[in-house]
Design a protein around this motif. Structure first.
Motif: not given
Length: 86
Positions: A18, A30, A64-66, A68, A75, A77, A80
């Motif tokens: 995260r 990131i 953006l909260e992602v 990975y 990635i 998403i 936002c």
């Protein structure tokens, strides 16, 4: 109230790290939850993510909260948090 199956989707949570994807000042990167950068920065079509973008990050950027996934080189998403000048 019952949930209608035709109006809701359930997806399996992707496996990965995260973090926040941030695009500003002509680059995208990131940061993980410990605030360390994950991998190299790169150009992207996101607001503020390519050279020639407005120099001040509060004017043109994206957060953006992602999740990975290094294994899948993907990635995902999640949310936002900021888009463009908003």
């Amino acid at each position: 109230q019952q949930l209608s199956q035709d109006k809701h989707f359930i997806f399996q949570k992707p496996v990965g790290e995260r973090g926040l994807l941030i695009s500003a000042r002509g680059k995208t990167f990131i940061k993980n939850m410990e605030n360390n950068q994950v991998g190299p920065s790169f150009e992207s079509p996101l607001p503020g993510g390519k050279p020639g973008s407005k120099p001040h990050p509060s004017h043109n950027s994206c957060v953006l909260e992602v999740i990975y996934s290094e294994k899948a080189n993907t990635i995902f998403i999640v949310d936002c948090l900021k888009w463009g000048e908003a």
